[in-house]
Design a protein around this motif. Structure first.
Motif, PDB file in Angstrom:
ATOM      1  N   ASN A  43       6.651   4.219  -5.496  1.00  0.00           N
ATOM      2  CA  ASN A  43       6.697   4.900  -4.186  1.00  0.00           C
ATOM      3  C   ASN A  43       6.484   6.499  -4.431  1.00  0.00           C
ATOM      4  OD1 ASN A  43       6.895   2.499  -2.405  1.00  0.00           O
ATOM      5  ND2 ASN A  43       9.232   2.513  -3.293  1.00  0.00           N
ATOM      6  N   ILE A 157       2.982  -2.338   1.620  1.00  0.00           N
ATOM      7  CA  ILE A 157       4.362  -3.209   1.696  1.00  0.00           C
ATOM      8  C   ILE A 157       4.161  -4.136   0.389  1.00  0.00           C
ATOM      9  CG2 ILE A 157       4.781  -2.767   3.893  1.00  0.00           C
ATOM     10  CD1 ILE A 157       3.695  -5.545   4.497  1.00  0.00           C
ATOM     11  N   LEU A 162       8.563  -2.447  -1.903  1.00  0.00           N
ATOM     12  CA  LEU A 162       9.755  -2.822  -0.951  1.00  0.00           C
ATOM     13  C   LEU A 162      11.040  -2.817  -1.982  1.00  0.00           C
ATOM     14  CD1 LEU A 162       8.252  -5.418   1.347  1.00  0.00           C
ATOM     15  CD2 LEU A 162       8.703  -3.147   1.935  1.00  0.00           C
ATOM     16  N   TYR A 166      14.297  -0.698  -0.994  1.00  0.00           N
ATOM     17  CA  TYR A 166      15.280  -0.978  -0.264  1.00  0.00           C
ATOM     18  C   TYR A 166      16.397  -1.985  -1.060  1.00  0.00           C
ATOM     19  CZ  TYR A 166      12.354   0.739   3.614  1.00  0.00           C
ATOM     20  OH  TYR A 166      11.654   1.313   4.193  1.00  0.00           O
ATOM     21  N   ASN A 182      13.292  -4.102   9.589  1.00  0.00           N
ATOM     22  CA  ASN A 182      12.780  -2.808  10.400  1.00  0.00           C
ATOM     23  C   ASN A 182      11.484  -1.917   9.967  1.00  0.00           C
ATOM     24  OD1 ASN A 182      15.278  -3.139  11.978  1.00  0.00           O
ATOM     25  ND2 ASN A 182      16.362  -1.793  10.875  1.00  0.00           N
ATOM     26  N   HIS A 183      11.518  -2.004   8.530  1.00  0.00           N
ATOM     27  CA  HIS A 183      10.228  -1.317   8.111  1.00  0.00           C
ATOM     28  C   HIS A 183       9.126  -2.254   8.282  1.00  0.00           C
ATOM     29  CE1 HIS A 183       7.578   1.049   5.351  1.00  0.00           C
ATOM     30  NE2 HIS A 183       7.534   0.161   4.676  1.00  0.00           N
ATOM     31  N   ASN A 186       8.028  -1.931  12.043  1.00  0.00           N
ATOM     32  CA  ASN A 186       7.259  -0.649  12.144  1.00  0.00           C
ATOM     33  C   ASN A 186       5.744  -0.867  11.605  1.00  0.00           C
ATOM     34  OD1 ASN A 186       9.265   0.480  13.202  1.00  0.00           O
ATOM     35  ND2 ASN A 186      10.292   1.336  11.737  1.00  0.00           N
ATOM     36  N   GLU A 187       5.534  -1.315  10.526  1.00  0.00           N
ATOM     37  CA  GLU A 187       4.217  -1.315   9.995  1.00  0.00           C
ATOM     38  C   GLU A 187       3.320  -2.271  10.183  1.00  0.00           C
ATOM     39  OE1 GLU A 187       3.247   0.565   7.072  1.00  0.00           O
ATOM     40  OE2 GLU A 187       4.916   1.819   7.653  1.00  0.00           O
TER      41      GLU A 187
END
Length: 302
Positions: A43, A157, A162, A166, A182-183, A186-187
């Motif tokens: 990341n 993703i 991930l 997370y 939630n991610h 949004n994506e």
């Protein structure tokens, strides 16, 4: 023609060598190595030195096999980990210098196209389908029918991304799961819109984590390495995913047919797959063991 294809995935490097003639592909050699190119700092868009070295050394070994089998053409494709890394070009240059392999860094659209070609070659696409390929760095989604590709997109993703962002509890906590969901919400807004538009009713998982799901569920009935595709019962998949998500790292380590590389990433894959099934309201699931690398091979046969 004898061709070699190397798929430089974020988690695993694959080599496949095949004889290709008149749209027929006969595999004569294949291997894979869990290089973990995205280890530690994916990341942050960095290939760490240990992963960099593992990658180069693995490709030197692959080159020996390519030469041994006298492949006339070699295509090496790199995906998310290399294309997003600030030192990705350094890695490509090091491989060219030390292993005499020229790497093509492909974008997400091309990756999705190759995945579609691989899955299509199995003959499993029946009606409007959603193909899903969970990689370490990215996940590709393709909506298609028996005749054509309708929609495709690659998202950053992947399971390794991930997990590093997370997955901070053991077993994974409700808080961590909620952060992932939630991610994803949004994506994946445009994927949701595409599913509403095209209404796929069949989820086809391309290799990777879906081979693990199928291997754990169908181990007494089939040998995954010997098949092109298989059906996965919706209810038994749900039971397995619940078990995986609720389990501890130590419990998963002792589960048969769960390889070391996926002991933790399979939790992310299950959460991601469950989210897609819920979002799309799909109730039919299949595995395609053909994926990007087979799609590249079949592009030679076209």
């Amino acid at each position: 023609m004898r061709a070699a294809v190397i798929d430089l995935g974020t988690n695993t490097f694959h080599l496949i060598i095949a004889d290709i003639s008149d749209a027929n592909v006969q595999i004569i050699y294949k291997t894979n190595v869990p290089v973990r190119l995205g280890q530690g700092r994916i990341n942050e868009n960095i290939i760490i030195p240990e992963a960099f070295e593992r990658g180069v050394e693995t490709l030197k070994i692959f080159k020996q096999q390519i030469d041994k089998y006298k492949a006339q053409q070699t295509v090496a494709v790199a995906t998310s980990a290399v294309r997003s890394a600030t030192n990705g070009k350094d890695f490509v240059d090091a491989v060219r210098k030390n292993a005499s392999i020229n790497i093509q860094v492909i974008d997400g659209d091309k990756e999705a196209e190759y995945i579609y070609n691989g899955v299509k070659a199995t003959g499993i696409i029946n009606g409007t389908s959603l193909i899903m390929d969970i990689g370490g760095g990215s996940t590709e989604f393709i909506i298609c029918d028996n005749n054509k590709l309708l929609w495709k997109k690659s998202y950053n993703i992947g399971a390794a991304r991930l997990m590093q962002a997370y997955f901070h509890s053991d077993p994974i906590s409700e808080q961590d799961k909620s952060a992932i969901i939630n991610h994803l919400n949004n994506e994946l807004t445009d994927l949701k819109e595409a599913c509403i538009l095209f209404k796929p009713n069949h989820l086809i998982g391309s290799a990777g984590a879906f081979e693990t799901f199928a291997g754990m569920l169908l181990k007494e009935d089939i040998e995954i390495k010997n098949i092109k595709s298989a059906s996965i019962a919706f209810t038994t998949y749900n039971s397995l995913s619940e078990k995986l998500i609720a389990s501890t790292h130590a419990e998963r380590e002792n589960m048969p047919d769960l390889i070391e590389l996926r002991v933790d990433m399979i939790v992310i894959a299950a959460i991601l797959t469950n989210h897609i099934l819920s979002m799309s309201e799909i109730k039919e699931i299949s595995l395609s063991t053909y994926d990007l690398k087979m799609g590249v091979l079949y592009s030679f046969a076209d």
